[in-house]
Design an enzyme around this catalytic site. Structure first.
Site, PDB file in Angstrom:
ATOM      1  N   SER A  44      35.565  74.174  68.565  1.00 27.71           N
ATOM      2  CA  SER A  44      36.777  73.985  69.192  1.00 27.71           C
ATOM      3  C   SER A  44      36.864  72.254  69.180  1.00 27.71           C
ATOM      4  CB  SER A  44      36.990  74.366  70.540  1.00 27.71           C
ATOM      5  OG  SER A  44      37.931  73.660  71.120  1.00 27.71           O
ATOM      6  N   TYR A  89      32.768  76.059  79.335  1.00 25.93           N
ATOM      7  CA  TYR A  89      33.226  76.388  77.928  1.00 25.93           C
ATOM      8  C   TYR A  89      32.982  75.442  77.012  1.00 25.93           C
ATOM      9  CZ  TYR A  89      36.378  77.446  74.053  1.00 25.93           C
ATOM     10  OH  TYR A  89      36.906  77.851  72.848  1.00 25.93           O
TER      11      TYR A  89
HETATM   12  N1  LIG Z   1      42.944  80.018  70.979  1.00 29.75           N
HETATM   13  C1  LIG Z   1      42.409  78.576  71.152  1.00 29.75           C
HETATM   14  O1  LIG Z   1      43.125  77.798  71.481  1.00 29.75           O
HETATM   15  C2  LIG Z   1      41.138  78.350  70.554  1.00 29.75           C
HETATM   16  C3  LIG Z   1      40.802  76.942  70.249  1.00 29.75           C
HETATM   17  C4  LIG Z   1      39.579  76.453  69.834  1.00 29.75           C
HETATM   18  C5  LIG Z   1      38.695  77.525  69.641  1.00 29.75           C
HETATM   19  N2  LIG Z   1      38.816  78.751  69.725  1.00 29.75           N
HETATM   20  C6  LIG Z   1      37.845  79.844  69.428  1.00 29.75           C
HETATM   21  O2  LIG Z   1      38.218  80.624  68.483  1.00 29.75           O
HETATM   22  C7  LIG Z   1      37.595  81.953  68.721  1.00 29.75           C
HETATM   23  C8  LIG Z   1      38.603  82.951  68.492  1.00 29.75           C
HETATM   24  O3  LIG Z   1      39.604  82.914  69.701  1.00 29.75           O
HETATM   25  P1  LIG Z   1      41.094  83.245  69.716  1.00 29.75           P
HETATM   26  O4  LIG Z   1      41.827  82.259  70.050  1.00 29.75           O
HETATM   27  O5  LIG Z   1      41.295  84.259  68.633  1.00 29.75           O
HETATM   28  O6  LIG Z   1      41.011  84.312  71.090  1.00 29.75           O
HETATM   29  P2  LIG Z   1      41.217  85.680  71.408  1.00 29.75           P
HETATM   30  O7  LIG Z   1      42.553  86.182  70.739  1.00 29.75           O
HETATM   31  O8  LIG Z   1      41.045  85.884  72.866  1.00 29.75           O
HETATM   32  O9  LIG Z   1      40.115  86.538  70.471  1.00 29.75           O
HETATM   33  C9  LIG Z   1      38.741  86.666  70.944  1.00 29.75           C
HETATM   34  C10 LIG Z   1      37.982  87.676  70.286  1.00 29.75           C
HETATM   35  O10 LIG Z   1      36.510  87.353  70.944  1.00 29.75           O
HETATM   36  C11 LIG Z   1      36.275  88.896  71.057  1.00 29.75           C
HETATM   37  N3  LIG Z   1      35.068  88.900  72.185  1.00 29.75           N
HETATM   38  C12 LIG Z   1      35.196  88.384  73.483  1.00 29.75           C
HETATM   39  N4  LIG Z   1      34.064  88.765  74.355  1.00 29.75           N
HETATM   40  C13 LIG Z   1      33.377  89.535  73.296  1.00 29.75           C
HETATM   41  C14 LIG Z   1      32.147  90.199  73.595  1.00 29.75           C
HETATM   42  N5  LIG Z   1      31.545  90.378  75.020  1.00 29.75           N
HETATM   43  N6  LIG Z   1      31.792  91.034  72.645  1.00 29.75           N
HETATM   44  C15 LIG Z   1      32.410  91.173  71.575  1.00 29.75           C
HETATM   45  N7  LIG Z   1      33.461  90.482  70.993  1.00 29.75           N
HETATM   46  C16 LIG Z   1      34.109  89.633  72.351  1.00 29.75           C
HETATM   47  C17 LIG Z   1      37.551  89.484  71.693  1.00 29.75           C
HETATM   48  O11 LIG Z   1      37.380  90.992  71.331  1.00 29.75           O
HETATM   49  P3  LIG Z   1      37.203  92.044  72.538  1.00 29.75           P
HETATM   50  O12 LIG Z   1      37.819  91.740  73.940  1.00 29.75           O
HETATM   51  O13 LIG Z   1      37.908  93.336  72.087  1.00 29.75           O
HETATM   52  O14 LIG Z   1      35.744  92.252  72.630  1.00 29.75           O
HETATM   53  C18 LIG Z   1      38.596  89.137  70.639  1.00 29.75           C
HETATM   54  O15 LIG Z   1      38.416  89.752  69.460  1.00 29.75           O
HETATM   55  C19 LIG Z   1      36.965  81.763  69.835  1.00 29.75           C
HETATM   56  O16 LIG Z   1      35.534  81.616  69.439  1.00 29.75           O
HETATM   57  C20 LIG Z   1      37.434  80.513  70.641  1.00 29.75           C
HETATM   58  O17 LIG Z   1      36.430  79.838  71.566  1.00 29.75           O
HETATM   59  C21 LIG Z   1      40.206  79.261  70.500  1.00 29.75           C
END
Ligand SMILES: NC(=O)c1ccc[n+]([C@@H]2O[C@H](COP(=O)([O-])OP(=O)(O)OC[C@H]3O[C@@H](n4cnc5c(N)ncnc54)[C@H](OP(=O)(O)O)[C@@H]3O)[C@@H](O)[C@H]2O)c1
Length: 285
Positions: A136, A149
């Site tokens: 991130s 985080y």
């Molecule tokens: N959105 C942003 O602004 C942003 C910015 C920078 C980096 N990121 C990073 O990008 C990645 C994806 O995030 P996103 O934005 O796509 O968020 P998201 O829509 O909330 O997706 C997160 C995913 O992680 C899975 N997950 C969470 N806890 C889990 C667990 N205990 N076991 C297995 N799977 C788990 C969730 O699936 P289930 O709930 O079905 O388990 C979901 O599929 C993350 O690593 C996040 O830190 C996001």
């Protein structure tokens, strides 16, 4: 059917992971889609014949042991690993419980390491592989109230940087992705897990949260938050590239904040962030 090889995407039930799984499947990879929500993964598999659902909770040590064993024993090894699963919770350091921080590290860091360890022997045998780790912009600097985080993402950066050097001799590439703010379920999940901070914090912190909240509101004025496709496209571009970069960054605040972090020294960036977050000059009497 002939495929481009086997890929694994963690966190494939929503957001960036879901879009990446779909795009990799369309590119001809056979994609194992992992996350907790089975019905979401089943639906994804129904819509994409190249996707195999694999429900798993990265914070469940027994389930992870079984999953990692399964990955190590695949007759066709994973050659593309997208370590994407992750979440956030908020709160000043004084306001977050150690058990919540441990759980955060279990998913965002230890889960990533365990799965990587399970996939590496197969990649080494083939002398090829691509590992994409989701960091991130906060992998390079924290926002206040986002310390734990940010710490997980700083750790993901360090692990990725070390691993990149260790496995390059075996033809394995390690790519770090630094998204800016992306529209997905990420925020909603963080809000749900964090709960009502203002109602449970010490009165001392109330002004800090409120001032910071107002500062962030200002920072987000006129910012258009892109959807997860932006980052999924970036990941697929990196995976398909013959010579991918070590790090890719894209999205809001990449230039404005991450750029400044890379340009300024520690003192300069601290002053810059205090200004940006609205906390500069705040004194709680
Ligand atoms: N959105 C942003 O602004 C942003 C910015 C920078 C980096 N990121 C990073 O990008 C990645 C994806 O995030 P996103 O934005 O796509 O968020 P998201 O829509 O909330 O997706 C997160 C995913 O992680 C899975 N997950 C969470 N806890 C889990 C667990 N205990 N076991 C297995 N799977 C788990 C969730 O699936 P289930 O709930 O079905 O388990 C979901 O599929 C993350 O690593 C996040 O830190 C996001």
């Amino acid at each position: 059917m002939e495929t481009k090889g086997k890929a694994l995407v963690t966190g494939a039930s929503s957001g960036i992971g879901r879009e990446t799984a779909i795009k990799l499947a369309k590119e001809g990879f056979q994609v194992i889609a992992a996350a907790r929500r089975k019905e979401r993964l089943d639906e994804l598999a129904r819509q994409n014949s190249n996707i195999i659902p694999r429900p798993v909770d990265l914070s469940d040590s027994k389930a992870m042991e079984d999953f990692c064993k399964e990955l190590s024993n695949l007759s066709e090894p994973i050659t593309v690993l997208i370590n994407n699963a992750g979440f956030s919770l908020r709160g000043a350091i004084e306001d977050v419980s150690i058990s919540a921080v441990k759980n955060l590290f279990e998913v965002n860091l230890f889960g990533l390491i365990k799965i990587t360890q399970a996939c590496l022997p197969g990649m080494r045998r083939l002398r090829k592989g691509t590992i994409v780790n989701l960091s991130s912009i906060v992998g390079k600097f924290p926002f206040p109230t986002s310390g734990p985080y940010s710490a997980t993402k700083h750790a993901v950066e360090a692990i990725s940087d070390a691993l990149r050097m260790e496995v390059r001799p075996f033809g394995i590439r390690v790519i770090t992705i630094r998204p800016g703010v992306i529209g997905s379920e990420f925020n909603e999940t963080a809000n749900r897990l964090t709960g009502d901070l203002l109602s449970r914090t010490d009165p001392d912190y109330k002004t800090v949260y409120q001032t910071y909240g107002a500062g962030m509101g200002k920072l987000f004025t006129n910012v258009t938050v892109p959807g997860p496709e932006l980052i999924a496209d970036l990941i697929v571009e990196a995976v398909l590239s013959d010579s991918p970069k070590a790090v890719y960054a894209k999205g809001p605040f990449v230039k404005e904040l991450l750029g400044e972090r890379l340009r300024l020294d520690d003192e300069g960036f601290y002053e810059f962030m205090m200004e940006k977050t609205g906390l500069k000059g705040l004194v709680v009497e």
